[in-house]
Design an enzyme around this catalytic site. Structure first.
Site, PDB file in Angstrom:
ATOM      1  N   ASP A  61       0.782  -1.126  -0.218  1.00  0.00           N
ATOM      2  CA  ASP A  61      -0.141   0.051  -0.487  1.00  0.00           C
ATOM      3  C   ASP A  61       0.530   0.999  -0.248  1.00  0.00           C
ATOM      4  O   ASP A  61       0.311   2.465  -0.621  1.00  0.00           O
ATOM      5  CB  ASP A  61      -0.611  -0.577   1.432  1.00  0.00           C
ATOM      6  N   ASP A 135      -5.320   9.917   3.429  1.00  0.00           N
ATOM      7  CA  ASP A 135      -5.737  11.524   3.643  1.00  0.00           C
ATOM      8  C   ASP A 135      -4.735  12.235   4.136  1.00  0.00           C
ATOM      9  O   ASP A 135      -3.305  11.763   3.549  1.00  0.00           O
ATOM     10  CB  ASP A 135      -5.625  10.739   5.536  1.00  0.00           C
ATOM     11  N   PHE A 179      -9.745   4.650   9.940  1.00  0.00           N
ATOM     12  CA  PHE A 179     -10.728   4.128  10.742  1.00  0.00           C
ATOM     13  C   PHE A 179     -10.386   4.239  11.805  1.00  0.00           C
ATOM     14  O   PHE A 179     -10.775   3.043  12.685  1.00  0.00           O
ATOM     15  CB  PHE A 179     -10.293   2.603   9.677  1.00  0.00           C
TER      16      PHE A 179
END
Length: 276
Positions: A61, A135, A179
């Site tokens: 990622d 983000d 999250f």
């Protein structure tokens, strides 16, 4: 596909075994005119990349986030993410699924999905406009005291709170830091933004979902605290007094290849909730 680029995280393939395997498989399935191996820290002429029909990213990622941040403003080439890392939540396929992925691309059994990016600038600082796939985080330093933040939506004050910081997240980023901080999971194809306070000291501070076309401005009230803005957890800039962080939806999109057998909820169950 005539021109194919490959970006690999060298830390995960120091002897080029995976890279050489992928090059052989790409030649076998797609028979391109040219394969260009691109350094993940590429500093060359971006015009050299504009002719690519496909960009294969080998890593996890973090590698994909770095590619999105670095290349999204200059090329809109579809990306095939192949996981050779750990979690691999954002990737298209695992390295063990490479043959199947390349075959599907060969026969046209795939789709290209667009993922929203955020654009970030710091008012009062001369710096380039940054892009984020996950983000933008405005938060205090590790040893700093709690700071106070004002959050504006379209120049109207939304909230003032004390806490560790605030996360402005895309739908893709809703499975990441947001999250962990109590933010909601958001379907990745939506064009919305979440505003998530980090450890707020104000009881009524809760996550907020807004339309992606809204502009967000974060004004940290810096006194004795060091406050930083962090882009996708990879680049950090220290803010000074009177600096404000301006965040909006970027005009570019991150274009990633997907297959019908990899549903969002299946990936959630397997990689986030650890349910097979």
């Amino acid at each position: 596909m005539r021109n194919i680029g490959i970006i690999i995280n060298k830390e995960k393939d120091k002897e080029n075994k995976i890279l050489n395997l992928v090059i052989l498989k790409v030649k076998e399935y797609l028979n391109p005119d040219e394969i260009k191996v691109i350094d993940q820290f590429y500093k060359g002429d971006y015009k050299d990349l504009m002719s690519l029909d496909l960009l294969i990213v080998l890593g996890g990622d973090g590698t994909l986030l770095g590619v999105a941040r670095k290349f999204s403003t200059v090329i809109d080439t579809p990306i095939l993410g192949i996981n050779i890392g750990n979690l691999g939540f954002l990737v298209t396929a695992e390295i063990s699924e490479l043959d199947e992925a390349l075959y599907r691309i060969k026969v046209g059994d795939y789709k290209v999905e667009e993922r929203m990016l955020l654009s970030c600038t710091i008012e009062g600082v001369t710096c380039s406009e940054e892009r984020a796939l996950n983000d933008i985080v405005v938060a205090r330093g590790t040893l700093s005291r709690m700071a106070q933040y004002e959050v504006f939506i379209n120049d109207e004050l939304y909230a003032t709170f004390k806490g560790d910081g605030v996360i402005i997240s895309t739908p893709v980023g809703s499975t990441a830091y947001s999250f962990s901080a109590g933010g909601p999971l958001i379907m990745p194809d939506l064009q919305i933004v979440s505003i998530v306070p980090i450890c707020p000291h104000t009881p009524n501070s809760r996550p907020m979902i807004i339309d992606g076309n809204n502009k967000v401005r974060v004004k940290p009230l810096i006194n004795e605290s060091d406050v930083f803005v962090t882009i996708d957890g990879q680049k950090a800039l220290k803010l000074e007094k009177h600096n404000e962080v301006l965040i909006k939806k970027a005009k570019e999109f991150f274009r990633i290849i997907s297959f019908d057998n990899k549903s969002y909820f299946k990936v959630l169950r397997k990689k986030l909730f650890k349910i097979e």
